[in-house]
Scaffold this active site. Structure first.
Site, short mmCIF file in Angstrom:
data_model
loop_
_atom_site.label_atom_id
_atom_site.label_comp_id
_atom_site.label_asym_id
_atom_site.label_seq_id
_atom_site.Cartn_x
_atom_site.Cartn_y
_atom_site.Cartn_z
N ASN A 9 31.44 57.14 35.14
CA ASN A 9 32.90 57.82 35.93
C ASN A 9 33.16 55.67 35.96
O ASN A 9 32.47 55.17 36.45
CB ASN A 9 31.98 57.82 37.68
CG ASN A 9 32.66 57.72 38.26
OD1 ASN A 9 34.43 56.78 38.39
ND2 ASN A 9 33.18 58.66 39.13
N HIS A 11 35.91 54.01 38.04
CA HIS A 11 35.43 53.58 39.04
C HIS A 11 33.95 53.12 39.71
O HIS A 11 34.16 52.28 40.18
CB HIS A 11 35.90 54.53 40.41
CG HIS A 11 37.54 55.12 39.38
ND1 HIS A 11 38.77 53.70 40.43
CD2 HIS A 11 37.86 55.91 39.36
CE1 HIS A 11 39.36 54.43 39.99
NE2 HIS A 11 39.30 55.44 39.37
N LYS A 12 33.29 53.49 39.47
CA LYS A 12 32.06 54.08 40.55
C LYS A 12 31.05 52.36 39.29
O LYS A 12 30.12 51.64 39.97
CB LYS A 12 30.93 54.67 40.16
CG LYS A 12 31.25 55.62 40.90
CD LYS A 12 30.22 56.62 40.87
CE LYS A 12 30.33 57.87 41.83
NZ LYS A 12 28.61 59.10 41.39
N ASP A 68 23.60 60.10 43.12
CA ASP A 68 24.86 61.01 42.98
C ASP A 68 25.29 61.05 44.82
O ASP A 68 24.61 60.80 45.49
CB ASP A 68 24.38 62.40 42.94
CG ASP A 68 25.08 63.79 42.89
OD1 ASP A 68 26.46 63.26 42.67
OD2 ASP A 68 24.94 64.69 43.10
N THR A 69 26.84 61.29 45.05
CA THR A 69 27.04 60.62 46.13
C THR A 69 27.48 61.83 47.18
O THR A 69 28.24 63.02 46.00
CB THR A 69 28.38 60.02 46.32
OG1 THR A 69 27.49 58.84 45.51
CG2 THR A 69 28.92 59.05 47.10
N GLY A 149 38.44 59.13 45.35
CA GLY A 149 37.97 60.52 45.35
C GLY A 149 38.70 60.55 47.02
O GLY A 149 39.88 60.54 47.08
N LYS A 171 35.51 47.08 50.87
CA LYS A 171 35.15 48.41 50.14
C LYS A 171 33.79 48.26 50.16
O LYS A 171 32.41 48.94 50.35
CB LYS A 171 35.56 49.46 49.66
CG LYS A 171 34.68 50.83 49.67
CD LYS A 171 35.38 51.49 48.41
CE LYS A 171 34.34 52.52 48.22
NZ LYS A 171 34.71 53.76 47.36
P1 IMP Z 1 28.98 62.20 42.16
O1 IMP Z 1 28.81 63.67 41.80
O2 IMP Z 1 28.81 61.29 42.78
O3 IMP Z 1 30.20 61.26 41.24
O4 IMP Z 1 30.14 62.02 43.46
C1 IMP Z 1 31.14 63.04 43.58
C2 IMP Z 1 32.01 63.22 44.43
O5 IMP Z 1 32.64 62.75 45.75
C3 IMP Z 1 33.38 62.37 43.58
O6 IMP Z 1 33.55 63.68 43.01
C4 IMP Z 1 34.14 62.04 44.71
O7 IMP Z 1 35.25 62.33 44.77
C5 IMP Z 1 33.01 61.42 45.78
N1 IMP Z 1 33.14 60.58 46.04
C6 IMP Z 1 32.29 59.32 45.39
N2 IMP Z 1 31.73 58.04 45.79
C7 IMP Z 1 33.44 58.09 46.17
C8 IMP Z 1 33.35 56.87 47.20
O8 IMP Z 1 33.25 55.54 47.47
N3 IMP Z 1 34.56 56.97 47.84
C9 IMP Z 1 34.78 58.31 47.74
N4 IMP Z 1 34.99 59.43 47.03
C10 IMP Z 1 33.74 58.95 46.31
#
Ligand code: IMP
Length: 192
Positions: A9, A11-12, A68-69, A149, A171
């Site tokens: 990703n 962005h991350k 994971d977020t 996101g 941010k």
């Molecule tokens: P991931 O599985 O960690 O990639 O994150 C799951 C989803 O959470 C992503 O597809 C984004 O939609 C959302 N997400 C994760 N980090 C952020 C952030 O910093 N801002 C906004 N949405 C986020």
């Protein structure tokens, strides 16, 4: 210090490289020759972050970290949570996810929500977890072009603009990811 981040990703990667600053070189999955999409089918953020870090560790023999977020909405008992990336279903994008969430919250006055990031680190073969949380609330419509996101509908506590409207510098100095990375960096400074 070289750090492998088990993510593609962009962005991350950019956010984390900014947070880490010049003392660290961040290597992505692409940098280590990994082109696969690492599955994240587990029911918790912790399980998914660990699974991604283990995947790279086992196949590439490298220490690494993965995250994971999830966005956890109080009025929805913590949803979308671990399902945040695919909330609107397969083949849908971030905008679809946001719109679905806003629709579900129509008429809801409790807009409290939080982002929670979990980082799993494999360091000399041992596993460690770090958590970062930012509390805030959800708007009624998207605002701001920045971030990614759910950023355009999330206003962090103490601010009156969404993560999508605030500068990346702001941010990255208060976000869930920043708070988890700070813990990771403190750990690495003590244990490397
Ligand atoms: P991931 O599985 O960690 O990639 O994150 C799951 C989803 O959470 C992503 O597809 C984004 O939609 C959302 N997400 C994760 N980090 C952020 C952030 O910093 N801002 C906004 N949405 C986020």
């Amino acid at each position: 210090m070289n750090l492998v981040f088990a993510s593609s990703n962009l962005h991350k990667l950019r956010e984390i490289a900014d947070i880490l600053g010049p003392g660290f070189t961040l290597l992505s999955l692409k940098d280590i020759g990994c082109k696969e999409d690492i599955p994240e089918p587990w029911p918790t953020l912790e399980d998914n972050a660990l699974a991604k870090a283990r995947y790279v560790n086992v196949r590439y023999g490298l220490d690494c970290f993965a995250d994971d977020t999830g966005l956890e909405v109080e009025a929805l008992d913590g949803k979308p949570g671990v399902m945040s990336a695919r909330y609107a279903g397969p083949g849908k994008n971030s905008r679809d996810n946001m719109l679905k969430l806003l629709e579900e919250l129509k008429g809801e006055t409790n807009r409290r929500a939080r982002f929670r990031a979990v980082i799993a680190l494999i360091h000399y073969g041992q596993e460690f977890l770090f958590e970062g949380i930012v509390n805030g609330h959800l708007t009624h419509q998207p605002s701001g072009e920045g971030g990614f996101g759910y950023d355009p509908i999330f206003i962090p506590e103490g601010y009156d603009q969404t993560f999508g409207a605030l500068s990346p510098g702001i941010k990255n100095s208060i976000s869930h990811r920043y708070r988890a990375i700070e813990k990771l960096v403190q750990f690495l400074k003590k244990n490397s």
